[in-house]
Design a protein around this motif. Structure first.
Motif, PDB file in Angstrom:
ATOM      1  N   ILE A 113      -7.948 -27.936 -19.645  1.00 43.53           N
ATOM      2  CA  ILE A 113      -6.545 -28.284 -19.810  1.00 43.53           C
ATOM      3  C   ILE A 113      -5.905 -27.186 -20.634  1.00 43.53           C
ATOM      4  O   ILE A 113      -6.415 -26.827 -21.707  1.00 43.53           O
ATOM      5  CB  ILE A 113      -6.384 -29.649 -20.503  1.00 43.53           C
ATOM      6  CG1 ILE A 113      -7.023 -30.742 -19.651  1.00 43.53           C
ATOM      7  CG2 ILE A 113      -4.919 -29.962 -20.749  1.00 43.53           C
ATOM      8  CD1 ILE A 113      -7.067 -32.105 -20.326  1.00 43.53           C
ATOM      9  N   ASP A 142       0.207 -27.506 -25.925  1.00 44.23           N
ATOM     10  CA  ASP A 142      -0.365 -28.623 -26.675  1.00 44.23           C
ATOM     11  C   ASP A 142      -1.831 -28.848 -26.345  1.00 44.23           C
ATOM     12  O   ASP A 142      -2.340 -29.968 -26.452  1.00 44.23           O
ATOM     13  CB  ASP A 142       0.435 -29.896 -26.387  1.00 44.23           C
ATOM     14  CG  ASP A 142       1.880 -29.765 -26.839  1.00 44.23           C
ATOM     15  OD1 ASP A 142       2.092 -29.417 -28.011  1.00 44.23           O
ATOM     16  OD2 ASP A 142       2.777 -29.991 -26.016  1.00 44.23           O
ATOM     17  N   ALA A 143      -2.509 -27.786 -25.927  1.00 49.84           N
ATOM     18  CA  ALA A 143      -3.922 -27.918 -25.545  1.00 49.84           C
ATOM     19  C   ALA A 143      -4.781 -26.864 -26.231  1.00 49.84           C
ATOM     20  O   ALA A 143      -5.800 -26.442 -25.684  1.00 49.84           O
ATOM     21  CB  ALA A 143      -4.049 -27.810 -24.033  1.00 49.84           C
ATOM     22  N   ASN A 166       2.965 -31.384 -16.030  1.00 47.94           N
ATOM     23  CA  ASN A 166       2.618 -31.821 -17.375  1.00 47.94           C
ATOM     24  C   ASN A 166       1.862 -33.138 -17.233  1.00 47.94           C
ATOM     25  O   ASN A 166       2.458 -34.172 -16.906  1.00 47.94           O
ATOM     26  CB  ASN A 166       3.867 -32.020 -18.236  1.00 47.94           C
ATOM     27  CG  ASN A 166       4.457 -30.702 -18.697  1.00 47.94           C
ATOM     28  OD1 ASN A 166       3.760 -29.717 -18.833  1.00 47.94           O
ATOM     29  ND2 ASN A 166       5.765 -30.690 -18.931  1.00 47.94           N
ATOM     30  N   SER A 186       1.009 -29.733 -21.215  1.00 47.16           N
ATOM     31  CA  SER A 186      -0.398 -29.533 -20.891  1.00 47.16           C
ATOM     32  C   SER A 186      -0.580 -29.679 -19.385  1.00 47.16           C
ATOM     33  O   SER A 186       0.015 -30.562 -18.768  1.00 47.16           O
ATOM     34  CB  SER A 186      -1.283 -30.568 -21.612  1.00 47.16           C
ATOM     35  OG  SER A 186      -1.144 -30.457 -23.016  1.00 47.16           O
TER      36      SER A 186
END
Length: 224
Positions: A34, A38-39, A181, A211
């Motif tokens: 991923i 935000d990963a 996302n 993500s």
């Protein structure tokens, strides 16, 4: 689920309309992860895929290849956490299992070697988070379903290459970049302690994580 069953029925029934269509099966290894803002800190999850395909000739060097796959995806993470109670090491897995429906356009460079590109739609079957934490003396583990946190449909685009042997066996390598996302928006109004985190702004009510899935597939298959 009804949509998936309908697509399978159409896929199986293609042979009714053309005797030139070739069918096959494939299976192989996934290197999934991923990616996104935000990963951070996530690594590959090594897993598998299995499925069926049809090859529909359109021109001497072009063909269309719809597929249906069960694909185990997600990501892993490991590291250490330092707290006032001590140092803890952890290993975690995010398991995302999809029914993927890629439609590849094939261009034959030679009689045996071809290049592929095309869209893919995936339907989330299950989502699970697993974690194992250790303080060096004791180890604890936990697992829970996280399907409600992820979107049910994932769109992507794939690029690959395939080599087919004279006996019907073939090798395939493919990279699929997710365009969706995959996490649902987070309701930040229910978060009582937001601190000074600048990411939790949005419209003051929700935040959309950034993500998306990434996937490398190595397959072996057979054309019937």
């Amino acid at each position: 689920m009804k949509k998936i069953i309908s697509i399978i029925a159409v896929f199986i029934g293609l042979n009714t309309y053309s005797q030139e269509i070739n069918f096959g099966a494939k299976a192989g290894v996934n290197f999934a992860s991923i990616a996104g803002d935000d990963a951070d800190g996530l690594n590959n999850r090594t897993s598998f895929h299995v499925g069926f395909l049809a090859e529909i000739p359109l021109a001497p060097k072009f063909s269309l290849q719809p597929e249906i796959q069960y694909s185990a995806q997600g990501a892993t993470a490991k590291g250490r956490v330092f707290t006032t109670e001590g140092t803890f090491s952890y290993e975690a897995k995010i398991k995302l299992d999809y029914i993927n429906l890629p439609v590849m356009a094939n261009y034959s460079i030679t009689d045996k070697f071809s290049l592929q590109a095309g869209p893919q739609i995936g339907f989330l079957v299950s989502a699970k988070a697993e974690a194992e934490v250790s303080d060096g003396m004791e180890t604890g583990s936990a697992a829970e379903s996280t399907k409600d946190d992820f979107k049910a449909v994932d769109f992507g685009i794939g690029f690959g290459a395939e080599y087919e042997f004279a006996n019907g066996l073939f090798l395939n390598a493919r990279y699929v970049l997710g365009l969706t996302n995959i996490l649902k928006p987070i309701d930040i109004t229910s978060i009582t302690d937001q601190g000074n985190d600048p990411t939790l702004t949005a419209d003051g009510k929700s935040y959309q994580p950034k993500s998306h899935n990434t996937l490398i597939q190595l397959s072996v298959g057979y054309m019937f």
